[in-house]
Design an enzyme around this catalytic site. Sequence first.
Site, mmCIF file in Angstrom:
data_model
loop_
_atom_site.group_PDB
_atom_site.id
_atom_site.type_symbol
_atom_site.label_atom_id
_atom_site.label_comp_id
_atom_site.label_asym_id
_atom_site.label_seq_id
_atom_site.Cartn_x
_atom_site.Cartn_y
_atom_site.Cartn_z
ATOM 1 N N ASP A 296 4.223 -13.193 2.451
ATOM 2 C CA ASP A 296 3.641 -13.135 3.793
ATOM 3 C C ASP A 296 2.575 -14.201 4.018
ATOM 4 O O ASP A 296 2.040 -14.304 5.127
ATOM 5 C CB ASP A 296 3.024 -11.754 4.042
ATOM 6 C CG ASP A 296 4.067 -10.699 4.355
ATOM 7 O OD1 ASP A 296 5.150 -11.056 4.859
ATOM 8 O OD2 ASP A 296 3.803 -9.501 4.117
ATOM 9 N N ASP B 99 4.999 -1.188 -0.843
ATOM 10 C CA ASP B 99 4.377 -1.847 0.294
ATOM 11 C C ASP B 99 3.508 -0.861 1.080
ATOM 12 O O ASP B 99 3.832 0.322 1.189
ATOM 13 C CB ASP B 99 5.480 -2.424 1.182
ATOM 14 C CG ASP B 99 4.941 -3.333 2.263
ATOM 15 O OD1 ASP B 99 4.207 -4.274 1.922
ATOM 16 O OD2 ASP B 99 5.262 -3.102 3.444
ATOM 17 N N GLU C 25 0.417 -2.078 -3.237
ATOM 18 C CA GLU C 25 0.016 -3.127 -2.292
ATOM 19 C C GLU C 25 -1.112 -2.569 -1.443
ATOM 20 O O GLU C 25 -0.895 -1.863 -0.462
ATOM 21 C CB GLU C 25 1.226 -3.531 -1.430
ATOM 22 C CG GLU C 25 0.976 -4.745 -0.542
ATOM 23 C CD GLU C 25 0.382 -4.390 0.798
ATOM 24 O OE1 GLU C 25 -0.833 -4.657 0.997
ATOM 25 O OE2 GLU C 25 1.092 -3.837 1.635
#
Length: 514
Positions: free
Chosen positions: A399, A299, A346
């Site tokens: 998300d 992430d 990401e």
Amino acid sequence: MNYILDRRSAGVLLHVTSLPGPNGIGDFGPDAYFFVDWLASSGQSIWQWLPTTPIGPANSPYQSVSAFAGSPLMVAIEPLVASGWLAPPPLPAGGFEMQRVDYAVVRPWRMACLREASKGFLGRATEAERASLARWRAAQAHWLPDYALFMALENAHGGQPWWQWDEPLKQRDPDALKRARSTHATEISFWEFVQWCFDTQCAALKSYANAKGVAIMGDLPIFVAHHSADCWARPDLYLLDESFQPVVVAGVPPDDMAPTGQRWGNPLYRWDVMRQEKYSWWTSRVQRALEQADLIRIDHFRGFAGYWEIPADCPTAVEGRWLPGPGRALFAAIETALGKLPIVAEDLGLITPDVIVLRDACGFPGMRILQFAFGRDGGHEFLPHNYQHNTVVYAGTHDNDTARGWWQATSDRERTFAGTYLAAGEHDIHWGMIRAACNSVANTVVFQLQDVLGLGSAHRMNVPGTCEQNWQWRFEWSMVGHEPGRVLALLTAASGRGPFDPLLRPAQHRSIMA
């Protein structure tokens, strides 16, 4: 498994907690195995999870008390009963909700079950089971003792954060730690037992998935929580003051979506200290993640090229500055220790040239989100005709809204653009996105199960920047039906991501067939 990111493949994003099951939250129990069967028979070769670490504030897995531990809530009850350590537990009064995790009910019930199972293990475990736990405990000695003691001390201090504990424990005085390990030996053993159960069940599920041709993709948050065993055990690795409070915190600067930016509040790393130790903490962390998964998504990858530093006393992310991250040196050190890294970067948000240079130097695929592709024109890098091979494509992630929810909420201009490009509309926009992603040159495509099922906004997993109603979504097998798996298999096969068999019939759970 073979290095799956190098070839055309497809998968589904579904967090373990979103699985069906009778015990209030998805776990490593029977429904996880059936989901693997469904994935395999639907032509999928990747099952992507969200972080499997213990949840933190607002039930988020991205604010965990440990970067190494597994979530106790994912430990399945059935194997504990089958082992003879736990009698079949009665459900709470009123039972559990089936399409939502009610953490206020689930957490105490599950923890009570685990405590009973731990007592049962102490009294009835075989010598082979005790030896297995002992071997595992020795193999995890680089993180387990600090984590188990941290959890025992948190319990002893009524849940207070570690910087409010008794001074000798806060300062990690050796004599105080020794006394604490003796005083809280039973509680420490409990937390070790829970983690052994987690690892044993996770390994068994991963082995089953791999045998079915399905790889597990994990998720590694870049930062750790301030109240965590990691921060308590090694405060020197973080930018903390003499009172162990963050001097600066993590976040991202203002943009069109967030005028004051996002202030996450995580302590920032002392990269200089980590570099002196040859990034050994990160190597251990990635190694631990790859014990539980075949590949991992990292992430906020851009934070390794440059990160946004916010003064800790600033209530928003406005008053920050960019500072250089560790860059290629970090991943080179990890590769030296572990070999080629099966990592997905990401790389969403504000991406500057240095981020792209780092991603490409590491050889990691970046991410593309189809929901973001229709805001400009045909030159947008997230449109399928502009993809590169070394890319992982999503209609949307956890998300994002679901595809159908996005369609309802987006502008008329974007709907017109997307409808024209995808040859899809309100009722089949999810299949339009899935088809376009599958037919692109990207090596890897992954879709939320919500999009495979064509579900609306009510089934969204997370809304960034909010603290309510997130991380709760679950599905039931009756929601799946016969068609989604069959259509997904055909689209996957027709785009060269699996063998083509027009007669393929995805595995049908008894709840689907009812």
